[in-house]
Design a protein around this motif. Sequence first.
Motif, mmCIF file in Angstrom:
data_model
loop_
_atom_site.group_PDB
_atom_site.id
_atom_site.type_symbol
_atom_site.label_atom_id
_atom_site.label_comp_id
_atom_site.label_asym_id
_atom_site.label_seq_id
_atom_site.Cartn_x
_atom_site.Cartn_y
_atom_site.Cartn_z
ATOM 1 N N ALA A 1 28.244 39.619 35.757
ATOM 2 C CA ALA A 1 29.693 38.675 34.847
ATOM 3 C C ALA A 1 30.467 40.313 34.515
ATOM 4 N N SER A 2 30.618 41.119 34.989
ATOM 5 C CA SER A 2 31.721 41.992 34.905
ATOM 6 C C SER A 2 32.453 41.973 35.977
ATOM 7 N N SER A 3 31.977 42.114 37.400
ATOM 8 C CA SER A 3 32.042 42.210 38.308
ATOM 9 C C SER A 3 32.865 40.872 38.868
ATOM 10 N N VAL A 4 32.143 39.856 37.940
ATOM 11 C CA VAL A 4 32.733 38.003 38.172
ATOM 12 C C VAL A 4 33.968 38.250 37.687
ATOM 13 N N ASN A 5 34.248 38.950 36.110
ATOM 14 C CA ASN A 5 34.801 38.960 35.537
ATOM 15 C C ASN A 5 36.734 39.445 36.144
#
Length: 167
Positions: free
Chosen positions: A3-7
């Motif tokens: 999720a952090s990489s998508v964010n």
Amino acid sequence: MSASSVNNSLAGCVASLQGSSRLLDSSISILHSGVRDLPRTRRVMQISRHFELISEPALFAAQNSLADEIGPEVEHLLRRVEEHLAKLERREKGLISRSELMEGRIHQNQPRRSVISAPEGGDEARAERLRLLRNKRERLEHTLERLSLQATHKERQLRMSLNYGAR
């Protein structure tokens, strides 16, 4: 993917999109300032169309056509002017010679009168005759001067009308 990489990826996209939006707003404001005066410029361009340039050959052709059209009339008017000036010169010479003739007659009559003896009171008659002749001479000189001024005035009017017609 986490999720952090998508964010992070979406945050980069949002930042890129915001930069593009700012660039687009800047472009729109520049474009708006450039075309804000377009309606007035268009009106000016429409008004100025009657001042369009023509080609040099077309200009020379128009000038030659005008010269061909006006030339004979100008020549005719010049001939008339020359004839009228010659007539006025002949008239002036005639008036001058007539004045000289009258003056000569006045001078011829003066010595004859002095030789002829007049009865008493003849001096008065002679003085009266002399006064009349002087008055006549003055009138003739005045007439000659007036006719000369008229001739000069006519010549000036003619030159002015010819100069006006040549423009």
